[in-house]
Motif scaffolding. Structure first.
Motif, PDB file in Angstrom:
ATOM      1  N   LEU A   1      14.905 -17.782  23.702  1.00  0.00           N
ATOM      2  CA  LEU A   1      15.695 -18.964  23.349  1.00  0.00           C
ATOM      3  C   LEU A   1      17.035 -18.551  22.753  1.00  0.00           C
ATOM      4  O   LEU A   1      18.067 -19.177  23.017  1.00  0.00           O
ATOM      5  N   ILE A   2      17.030 -17.473  21.951  1.00  0.00           N
ATOM      6  CA  ILE A   2      18.253 -17.012  21.299  1.00  0.00           C
ATOM      7  C   ILE A   2      19.265 -16.495  22.326  1.00  0.00           C
ATOM      8  O   ILE A   2      20.470 -16.691  22.179  1.00  0.00           O
ATOM      9  N   ILE A   3      18.794 -15.832  23.386  1.00  0.00           N
ATOM     10  CA  ILE A   3      19.730 -15.255  24.360  1.00  0.00           C
ATOM     11  C   ILE A   3      20.129 -16.245  25.446  1.00  0.00           C
ATOM     12  O   ILE A   3      21.035 -15.959  26.244  1.00  0.00           O
ATOM     13  N   GLN A   4      19.501 -17.412  25.478  1.00  0.00           N
ATOM     14  CA  GLN A   4      19.800 -18.391  26.528  1.00  0.00           C
ATOM     15  C   GLN A   4      21.279 -18.754  26.620  1.00  0.00           C
ATOM     16  O   GLN A   4      21.862 -18.733  27.718  1.00  0.00           O
ATOM     17  N   PRO A   5      21.961 -19.118  25.505  1.00  0.00           N
ATOM     18  CA  PRO A   5      23.370 -19.524  25.634  1.00  0.00           C
ATOM     19  C   PRO A   5      24.246 -18.437  26.254  1.00  0.00           C
ATOM     20  O   PRO A   5      25.104 -18.731  27.087  1.00  0.00           O
TER      21      PRO A   5
ATOM     22  N   ILE B   1      27.111 -19.554  21.163  1.00  0.00           N
ATOM     23  CA  ILE B   1      26.778 -18.132  21.168  1.00  0.00           C
ATOM     24  C   ILE B   1      26.986 -17.535  19.783  1.00  0.00           C
ATOM     25  O   ILE B   1      26.191 -16.701  19.321  1.00  0.00           O
ATOM     26  N   HIS B   2      28.033 -17.987  19.100  1.00  0.00           N
ATOM     27  CA  HIS B   2      28.283 -17.516  17.738  1.00  0.00           C
ATOM     28  C   HIS B   2      27.114 -17.883  16.819  1.00  0.00           C
ATOM     29  O   HIS B   2      26.685 -17.069  15.989  1.00  0.00           O
ATOM     30  N   PHE B   3      26.583 -19.076  16.954  1.00  0.00           N
ATOM     31  CA  PHE B   3      25.424 -19.472  16.155  1.00  0.00           C
ATOM     32  C   PHE B   3      24.231 -18.551  16.455  1.00  0.00           C
ATOM     33  O   PHE B   3      23.473 -18.182  15.559  1.00  0.00           O
ATOM     34  N   MET B   4      24.050 -18.202  17.722  1.00  0.00           N
ATOM     35  CA  MET B   4      22.945 -17.320  18.085  1.00  0.00           C
ATOM     36  C   MET B   4      23.150 -15.920  17.492  1.00  0.00           C
ATOM     37  O   MET B   4      22.192 -15.250  17.115  1.00  0.00           O
ATOM     38  N   ASN B   5      24.408 -15.498  17.390  1.00  0.00           N
ATOM     39  CA  ASN B   5      24.687 -14.179  16.823  1.00  0.00           C
ATOM     40  C   ASN B   5      24.413 -14.120  15.329  1.00  0.00           C
ATOM     41  O   ASN B   5      24.323 -13.035  14.754  1.00  0.00           O
ATOM     42  N   ASP B   6      24.297 -15.286  14.690  1.00  0.00           N
ATOM     43  CA  ASP B   6      23.937 -15.329  13.272  1.00  0.00           C
ATOM     44  C   ASP B   6      22.438 -15.149  13.054  1.00  0.00           C
ATOM     45  O   ASP B   6      21.994 -14.999  11.924  1.00  0.00           O
TER      46      ASP B   6
END
Length: 444
Positions: free
Chosen positions: A396-400, A427-432
């Motif tokens: 789910l995290i890598i989806q965007p 993507i920035h939110f996922m990188n957090d």
């Protein structure tokens, strides 16, 4: 004048942070980027992890760079393995592990691939044309960590300079190497191929380890003249099963003459099994007889590992390589084990409870390090603490990032104001996302 090395392209935060530990292994930044792209593609949801499909998924124009990285690029697979095992050692710390030794095989057409021949493939239960490896895993608190693998080289496919080693000989090498790495091994589990090898059992006992191994029903045991074999009464116990209700199983000890250090048990699905059927199996152990109910529970871990690795193989693409030389295949498998470890690290973090007391060098965070609460609000987020649930959450995290890679070509055709900006913000939110810290220093 030395040209400064450029910064590697970023992918997804938790993958970049993990892969950074391997940065010094790759002299060419492009090779390090290929290493990261492979982790991203291997963790993705694409059903087959061929290099062309991985390249498309991670936004590369072709798979040529990935193929070059695996086949021709100058980097040391041994150093990659050493770093992975060092990270595993840090993750486990001083906790004891259960070491599982098993083999796995896959069907392969033809004989163009090195070490492929017609041979018995244990996980398929039959002889097929294929490739086989012996593997070792450590189990800690219900999470499996990959340790070692070695290819089995059949006698009829040996190359000049090869030395033939049987599967039990390979298992001995891996048991000894695991011990040399400093893993605290409290128990070794193995199937009958290794359980009936006197050399394997002697190695385990010489290293002062406990073991539970499978043996065949016709396994021979020497007893003094005049002694007899006797079967104790069946004891019922409850067997936990993956994805199925708990079942009642039965266990009895088989005593040859007098009890010795090695003890023998029969496990059955009924308390009156058919001697010629497949409803019962036999094990040998050097654990105390007082632990007899636990013997069956502990041995069942081996079946659980076999099931778990089959799942890992399918999810991460263990057999999806389209390579023929073993140097390249070994590199592919080593990167699979690296991605496997990455998921295990996250699974251990999801499992973490405030009552635990990790050391300062542990990969497992304290509660202040984890910021998964907002990410876990996704409707498909899984609250379980298994390896598979961790993989599903990481997907789910890598989806965007992956969706953005797939859609970029269309954004060049149709310029939709703000869409690129919104994707990059997501993507920035996922990188957090930080389920586990990976910022500890690496010893030189």
């Amino acid at each position: 004048m030395v040209t400064p090395r450029r910064e590697a392209v970023n992918t997804v935060g938790f993958i970049d942070n993990y892969c950074q530990h391997y940065y010094s292994i790759f002299e060419d930044v492009r090779h390090f980027e290929a290493f990261k792209y492979l982790h991203l593609g291997i963790l993705s949801e694409i059903p087959q992890k061929s290099l062309p499909k991985i390249a498309k998924t991670v936004g590369l124009k072709s798979s040529q760079s990935l193929h070059h990285f695996l086949r021709d690029a100058q980097w040391d697979t041994k150093k990659l393995r050493q770093m992975r095992l060092w990270l595993t050692r840090i993750l486990i710390g001083e906790r004891e592990i259960i070491l599982c030794v098993d083999e796995t095989g896959d069907k392969k057409k033809g004989k163009a691939t090195e070490y492929v021949t017609r041979q018995y493939i244990g996980n398929l239960g039959k002889t097929e044309n294929g490739i086989v490896s012996v593997n070792a895993y450590g189990v800690v608190d219900g999470i499996t960590d990959p340790l070692l693998f070695q290819i089995f080289k059949p006698k009829n496919r040996l190359k000049p300079g090869d030395k033939y080693k049987s599967k039990p000989q390979i298992a001995i090498d891996m048991i000894q190497e695991s011990k040399e790495w400093g893993f605290k091994i409290k128990l070794v589990l193995a199937d009958s191929l290794y359980g009936e090898s006197g050399d394997v059992i002697s190695c385990i006992e010489k290293l002062q380890m406990m073991f539970i191994v499978a043996i065949r029903s016709n396994h021979g045991v020497l007893i003094p003249p005049g002694s007899r074999k006797r079967d104790n009464r069946w004891k019922a116990y409850q067997q936990k099963l993956s994805h199925r209700p708990t079942e009642t199983r039965y266990l009895r000890e088989i005593i040859f003459g007098k009890r010795h250090r090695r003890r023998y048990y029969q496990i059955s699905k009924t308390n009156n099994p058919d001697p010629t059927g497949e409803e019962s199996w036999y094990i040998m152990t050097n654990l105390s007889v007082d632990l007899s109910p636990n013997v069956a529970e502990l041995y069942s871990l081996l079946n659980w590992i076999e099931y778990g690795f089959k799942q890992v193989k399918n999810e991460l693409g263990w057999a999806d390589f389209r390579l023929t030389d073993y140097k390249s295949i070994e590199r592919w498998w080593e990167i699979i084990f690296s991605a496997y470890l990455l998921v295990s690290i996250q699974a251990a973090s999801f499992q973490f409870s405030p009552q635990s007391s990790p050391t300062s060098t542990s990969l497992v965070p304290d509660s202040s390090d984890s910021n998964i609460s907002q990410h876990s609000q996704h409707p498909d987020w899984e609250s379980g603490t298994t390896w598979k649930s961790a993989l599903n959450n990481l997907r789910l995290i890598i989806q965007p990032y992956i969706f953005y890679c797939l859609i970029q070509s269309w954004l060049q055709v149709f310029n939709i104001p703000g869409m690129k900006h919104c994707f990059l913000k997501l993507i920035h939110f996922m990188n957090d996302f930080r389920a586990s810290p990976v910022s500890f220093s690496i010893a030189s």
